[in-house]
Design a protein around this motif. Sequence first.
Motif, PDB file in Angstrom:
ATOM      1  N   GLY A  87       1.180  -1.185   0.094  1.00  0.00           N
ATOM      2  CA  GLY A  87      -0.187   0.094  -0.019  1.00  0.00           C
ATOM      3  C   GLY A  87       0.859   1.745  -0.161  1.00  0.00           C
ATOM      4  O   GLY A  87       1.739   1.205   0.005  1.00  0.00           O
ATOM      5  N   GLY A  88      -0.389   2.437  -0.416  1.00  0.00           N
ATOM      6  CA  GLY A  88       0.846   3.606  -0.558  1.00  0.00           C
ATOM      7  C   GLY A  88       0.739   4.255   0.657  1.00  0.00           C
ATOM      8  O   GLY A  88       0.515   3.574   2.470  1.00  0.00           O
ATOM      9  N   SER A  89       2.113   5.405   0.686  1.00  0.00           N
ATOM     10  CA  SER A  89       2.014   6.164   2.352  1.00  0.00           C
ATOM     11  C   SER A  89       2.220   7.581   2.783  1.00  0.00           C
ATOM     12  O   SER A  89       2.525   8.017   3.880  1.00  0.00           O
ATOM     13  CB  SER A  89       4.122   5.194   2.988  1.00  0.00           C
ATOM     14  OG  SER A  89       4.031   5.764   1.715  1.00  0.00           O
ATOM     15  N   GLY A  90       2.120   7.878   1.716  1.00  0.00           N
ATOM     16  CA  GLY A  90       1.596   8.878   2.013  1.00  0.00           C
ATOM     17  C   GLY A  90       2.218  10.298   1.370  1.00  0.00           C
ATOM     18  O   GLY A  90       4.059   9.653   0.491  1.00  0.00           O
ATOM     19  N   PRO A  91       2.488  12.163   0.426  1.00  0.00           N
ATOM     20  CA  PRO A  91       3.293  12.674  -0.037  1.00  0.00           C
ATOM     21  C   PRO A  91       4.775  11.814   0.871  1.00  0.00           C
ATOM     22  O   PRO A  91       5.089  12.189   2.035  1.00  0.00           O
ATOM     23  CB  PRO A  91       2.835  13.622   0.207  1.00  0.00           C
ATOM     24  CG  PRO A  91       0.923  13.230   0.411  1.00  0.00           C
ATOM     25  CD  PRO A  91       1.806  12.295   1.303  1.00  0.00           C
ATOM     26  N   GLN A  94       5.983  14.755   3.302  1.00  0.00           N
ATOM     27  CA  GLN A  94       5.422  14.426   4.515  1.00  0.00           C
ATOM     28  C   GLN A  94       6.013  13.082   5.428  1.00  0.00           C
ATOM     29  O   GLN A  94       5.357  12.445   6.723  1.00  0.00           O
ATOM     30  CB  GLN A  94       4.258  14.344   4.487  1.00  0.00           C
ATOM     31  CG  GLN A  94       3.985  15.801   4.640  1.00  0.00           C
ATOM     32  CD  GLN A  94       2.280  15.947   4.076  1.00  0.00           C
ATOM     33  OE1 GLN A  94       1.702  14.393   3.607  1.00  0.00           O
ATOM     34  NE2 GLN A  94       1.426  17.075   3.633  1.00  0.00           N
ATOM     35  N   LEU A  95       7.295  11.721   4.595  1.00  0.00           N
ATOM     36  CA  LEU A  95       7.127  10.180   5.367  1.00  0.00           C
ATOM     37  C   LEU A  95       8.183  10.890   6.850  1.00  0.00           C
ATOM     38  O   LEU A  95       8.365  11.232   6.999  1.00  0.00           O
ATOM     39  CB  LEU A  95       7.413   9.836   4.384  1.00  0.00           C
ATOM     40  CG  LEU A  95       6.521   9.124   2.899  1.00  0.00           C
ATOM     41  CD1 LEU A  95       7.830   8.839   2.458  1.00  0.00           C
ATOM     42  CD2 LEU A  95       6.143   8.391   3.379  1.00  0.00           C
ATOM     43  N   SER A  96       7.784   9.867   7.794  1.00  0.00           N
ATOM     44  CA  SER A  96       8.480   9.775   8.776  1.00  0.00           C
ATOM     45  C   SER A  96       9.177   8.741   8.152  1.00  0.00           C
ATOM     46  O   SER A  96       9.040   7.556   7.770  1.00  0.00           O
ATOM     47  CB  SER A  96       7.251   9.414   9.939  1.00  0.00           C
ATOM     48  OG  SER A  96       6.736   7.758  10.413  1.00  0.00           O
ATOM     49  N   VAL A 140      10.389  -1.054 -10.135  1.00  0.00           N
ATOM     50  CA  VAL A 140      10.668  -0.585 -12.032  1.00  0.00           C
ATOM     51  C   VAL A 140       9.726   0.565 -12.184  1.00  0.00           C
ATOM     52  O   VAL A 140      10.370   1.311 -12.914  1.00  0.00           O
ATOM     53  CB  VAL A 140      10.348  -1.383 -13.090  1.00  0.00           C
ATOM     54  CG1 VAL A 140      11.132  -2.922 -13.158  1.00  0.00           C
ATOM     55  CG2 VAL A 140       9.822  -1.930 -13.418  1.00  0.00           C
ATOM     56  N   ALA A 141       9.063   0.813 -10.430  1.00  0.00           N
ATOM     57  CA  ALA A 141       8.089   2.229 -11.734  1.00  0.00           C
ATOM     58  C   ALA A 141       7.086   3.102  -9.896  1.00  0.00           C
ATOM     59  O   ALA A 141       6.619   1.698 -10.027  1.00  0.00           O
ATOM     60  CB  ALA A 141       7.402   2.017 -13.174  1.00  0.00           C
ATOM     61  N   SER A 142       7.333   3.639 -10.347  1.00  0.00           N
ATOM     62  CA  SER A 142       6.943   4.490  -8.951  1.00  0.00           C
ATOM     63  C   SER A 142       5.415   5.265  -9.180  1.00  0.00           C
ATOM     64  O   SER A 142       4.905   5.111 -10.493  1.00  0.00           O
ATOM     65  CB  SER A 142       7.449   5.301  -8.175  1.00  0.00           C
ATOM     66  OG  SER A 142       6.891   5.010  -6.880  1.00  0.00           O
ATOM     67  N   GLU A 143       4.524   4.983  -7.843  1.00  0.00           N
ATOM     68  CA  GLU A 143       3.567   6.037  -8.598  1.00  0.00           C
ATOM     69  C   GLU A 143       3.537   6.746  -6.743  1.00  0.00           C
ATOM     70  O   GLU A 143       4.096   7.342  -5.806  1.00  0.00           O
ATOM     71  CB  GLU A 143       2.282   4.563  -8.546  1.00  0.00           C
ATOM     72  CG  GLU A 143       2.061   4.127  -7.349  1.00  0.00           C
ATOM     73  CD  GLU A 143       1.120   2.936  -7.320  1.00  0.00           C
ATOM     74  OE1 GLU A 143      -0.063   3.426  -7.336  1.00  0.00           O
ATOM     75  OE2 GLU A 143       1.566   2.311  -7.384  1.00  0.00           O
ATOM     76  N   ARG A 144       2.677   7.917  -7.218  1.00  0.00           N
ATOM     77  CA  ARG A 144       2.212   9.238  -6.320  1.00  0.00           C
ATOM     78  C   ARG A 144       2.216   8.223  -4.750  1.00  0.00           C
ATOM     79  O   ARG A 144       0.919   7.825  -4.747  1.00  0.00           O
ATOM     80  CB  ARG A 144       1.165  10.055  -6.685  1.00  0.00           C
ATOM     81  CG  ARG A 144       1.998  10.809  -7.932  1.00  0.00           C
ATOM     82  CD  ARG A 144       0.490  11.580  -8.188  1.00  0.00           C
ATOM     83  NE  ARG A 144       1.314  12.601  -9.130  1.00  0.00           N
ATOM     84  CZ  ARG A 144       0.287  13.063  -9.792  1.00  0.00           C
ATOM     85  NH1 ARG A 144      -0.616  13.916  -9.986  1.00  0.00           N
ATOM     86  NH2 ARG A 144       0.866  13.772 -11.220  1.00  0.00           N
ATOM     87  N   GLY A 145       2.642   8.529  -4.004  1.00  0.00           N
ATOM     88  CA  GLY A 145       2.289   8.465  -2.454  1.00  0.00           C
ATOM     89  C   GLY A 145       2.969   6.858  -2.031  1.00  0.00           C
ATOM     90  O   GLY A 145       2.843   6.362  -0.905  1.00  0.00           O
TER      91      GLY A 145
END
Length: 247
Positions: A87-91, A94-96, A140-145
Amino acid sequence: MPRFKDKVIVVTGGASGIGAATVDAFWQEGGRVAALDIRERPDRVPDGVRSYRCDVADETSVEGTFDRVAMEIGDIDVVVHSAAVLGGSGPFHQLSLDTWNRYIDTNLTGSFLVSRAAASRMVAKATKGRIILIGSVNSVASERGAAPYASSKGGMRMLTRSAAVDLGPYGITVNMILPGPITTPATRENFEQPETRRTFERVLPGGLPGSPADIAAAALFLASPESRFVTGTDLMVDGGMLAQILN
């Protein structure tokens, strides 16, 4: 005759989703399967499959569980490493550090610990084994967040290559499967949303996500004698998602 009759197969993340489908696939092909997970499988495992509690991010847990499998089932022939934080984790800004570490510890360090545990035992027993890591198109490819997730999966891709190079002289192959969107208990609710369905119609040439059985089938191939000369590489199982350029 079943392809994996009397072979010992270890599957991490075996309680649900891709891991559970992989457990079932190898069991149906005659394997003696150890299903490792940090939690219990919600449905009853098939007769002949043994369940073990294991935290792949913990060295003591991994080593102890692999020792138990070898003692209770037999010398390990194949490992399919599916356990992961998803899953995603956020911008990004802003990551901890705690969030970053959670993905890296489980997905990347866990892959190292599981692969090393398998490899050391295979080498000691002169087993020409198979190690298969379950990555992601985000290898091989990211996405936002999704920076920690994509980074951990990208690291797994290089880990696969490094392990394959070092273990090749022992007859051990190491490969990685890169799933695209797969419908699992964890993703089903989101995948059934109209907006998500419209996205799949746009980004997937066939318009529909895959199933855990699609990934299990790829694992069966990479564990088979037919893949003897395949090592240090990725098998993309993404329904063609990364093959097309969106207009």
